[in-house]
Write an enzyme that holds these catalytic residues in place. Structure first.
Site, PDB file in Angstrom:
ATOM      1  CE1 TYR A 298      -3.296  -2.994   0.925  1.00  0.00           C
ATOM      2  CE2 TYR A 298      -4.574  -0.859   1.280  1.00  0.00           C
ATOM      3  CZ  TYR A 298      -4.664  -2.092   1.180  1.00  0.00           C
ATOM      4  OH  TYR A 298      -5.578  -2.796   1.085  1.00  0.00           O
TER       5      TYR A 298
ATOM      6  CG  ASP B 292     -13.274  -7.535   2.109  1.00  0.00           C
ATOM      7  OD1 ASP B 292     -13.420  -6.996   2.774  1.00  0.00           O
ATOM      8  OD2 ASP B 292     -13.775  -7.545   1.197  1.00  0.00           O
TER       9      ASP B 292
ATOM     10  CG  ASP C  67      -0.852 -20.457  -1.107  1.00  0.00           C
ATOM     11  OD1 ASP C  67      -0.655 -20.458  -0.087  1.00  0.00           O
ATOM     12  OD2 ASP C  67      -0.387 -20.968  -2.385  1.00  0.00           O
TER      13      ASP C  67
HETATM   14  C1  IPM Z   1     -10.137  -1.217   4.334  1.00  0.00           C
HETATM   15  C2  IPM Z   1     -10.310  -1.062   2.389  1.00  0.00           C
HETATM   16  C3  IPM Z   1      -9.711  -0.222   2.208  1.00  0.00           C
HETATM   17  C4  IPM Z   1      -8.048  -0.765   2.407  1.00  0.00           C
HETATM   18  C5  IPM Z   1      -9.357   0.691   1.183  1.00  0.00           C
HETATM   19  C6  IPM Z   1     -10.644   1.059   0.716  1.00  0.00           C
HETATM   20  C7  IPM Z   1      -8.152   1.619   0.240  1.00  0.00           C
HETATM   21  O1  IPM Z   1     -10.483  -2.036   2.233  1.00  0.00           O
HETATM   22  O2  IPM Z   1     -10.014  -1.198   4.755  1.00  0.00           O
HETATM   23  O3  IPM Z   1      -9.695  -2.772   4.077  1.00  0.00           O
HETATM   24  O4  IPM Z   1      -7.497  -1.415   1.799  1.00  0.00           O
HETATM   25  O5  IPM Z   1      -7.287  -0.588   3.277  1.00  0.00           O
HETATM   26 MG    MG Z   2     -10.394  -4.390   3.038  1.00  0.00          MG
END
Ligand code: IPM
Ligand code: MG
Length: 358
Positions: free
Chosen positions: A141, A251, A223
């Site tokens: 990032y 997620d 993975d």
């Molecule tokens: C999260 C989101 C963010 C990230 C995005 C919106 C930049 O997906 O907080 O998980 O990738 O960190």
């Molecule tokens: Mg996210």
């Protein structure tokens, strides 16, 4: 006692869910005799519209001056042009970096009454209670990125870079969290391929063996970890991983809980100032309809009480209130079974606030 909270409602469903979390915090303040002061600031798309930047300096200043920050969500179709120079996500990444919030805690707990809401078999997810500690200000990032010419036209690159210092501090946070739980810690990397992961694995191993000999550490490749999360989620207690892997795995892990709308997060640095936000996004398709689930934000507010406000009894009361209304059958649209009537965002907040005061 007095606490100042900077509110970054942001875009999409952000304002709706933040409003409900503040309602619940106010209920806790009444019950426990503290007072809260909220100050609002702009972030994300709404900030771009008003100031042409996703993170105005004034927002950073108001966050730095607060005891804690409560954030809704950023982004939406209006600002979605991937070629735009200014994007809502820059606000979120920028505030994490500006406040030095390197540790992102994302707990995933399956409420017994919601085990059936998960697309996975109820017996598989029953009892799942895990914590992902995601590194938040390094890795892909924030590494160098760019474009260059290439015989085929153009090439683009992003760099995954980690220093020992960055790995040590997140390893300590995770090991401490594991100590407060069952003592099991799983570090997730891709050490069979990536150099940054080999440094990650060696550093986590050293920190935990030398400083936390009581913590039971194991390692998984990312993975395999993503497969185990679905196949055997009960094997996890605390998981520590780098920024991008953590984004993806959280997620995935949210599916275990039945809805992404349920999951909170805390982003912490060296001091007590923290930023608290649900892990879901701005959900522009349902924004303004009063159907969003505010529980992820309400549980984020509970984490705020625990980690930034030195107020564990409020955290416990809010978490117990959420458990209570779920057990009673309160369900927003994301959680209802076919034939069941959902309650609105506002009603969910009202019920949880009332349960805090009981
Ligand atoms: C999260 C989101 C963010 C990230 C995005 C919106 C930049 O997906 O907080 O998980 O990738 O960190
Ligand atoms: Mg996210």
């Amino acid at each position: 006692m007095n606490h100042t909270i900077t509110r970054l409602a942001g875009d999409g469903i952000g304002p709706e869910v933040v409003r409900e979390a503040c309602k619940v915090l106010e209920a806790a303040a009444r019950r426990f005799g503290r007072s809260l002061g909220f100050q609002d600031a702009l972030i994300g798309g709404i900030a771009i519209d008003a100031t042409k930047t996703a993170l105005p300096d004034e927002t950073i200043r108001l966050c730095q001056a607060a005891d804690a920050v409560l954030l809704g969500a950023v982004g939406g179709p209006k600002w979605d042009d991937p070629h735009a120079a200014v994007r809502p996500e820059q606000g979120l990444l920028g505030i994490r970096k500006a406040l030095g919030l390197f540790a992102n805690l994302r707990p995933v707990r399956v409420h017994p009454a919601l085990a059936a809401a998960s697309p996975l078999k109820a017996e598989l997810v029953a009892g799942v209670d895990l914590l992902v500690v995601r590194e938040l200000t390094g890795g892909l990032y924030f590494g160098e990125r760019g474009r260059r010419k290439d015989p085929s036209g153009e090439a683009a690159f992003d760099t995954m870079i980690y220093s020992t210092g960055e790995i040590e501090r997140i390893a300590r946070r995770a090991a401490e969290a594991a100590r407060g739980r069952s003592g099991r810690l799983t570090s997730v990397d891709k050490a069979n391929v990536l150099e940054s992961s080999r440094l990650w694995r060696a550093t986590v191993t050293r920190v935990v063996t030398e400083e936390y000999p009581d913590v039971n550490l194991d390692h998984l490749l990312v993975d395999a970890a993503s497969m185990f999360l679905i196949q055997k989620p009960g094997r996890f207690d605390v998981m520590v991983t780098e920024n991008m892997f953590g984004d993806i795995l959280t997620d995935e892990a949210s599916v275990l809980a039945g809805s992404m709308g349920l999951l909170p997060s805390a982003s912490l640095g060296e001091g007590t100032l923290g930023l608290y936000e649900p892990i879901h996004g701005s959900a522009p398709d349902i924004a303004g309809k009063e159907i969003a689930n505010p529980i992820g934000t309400i549980l984020s507010a509970a984490m705020m009480c625990r980690y930034s406000l030195g107020w564990p009894e409020a955290a416990d009361a809010i978490e117990a209130a959420v458990d209570h209304v779920i057990a009673e059958g309160a369900r927003t649209a994301d959680l209802v079974d076919p034939g069941q009537t959902p309650i609105s965002t506002c009603e969910m907040g009202d019920r949880i606030a009332a349960a805090v005061l009981e």
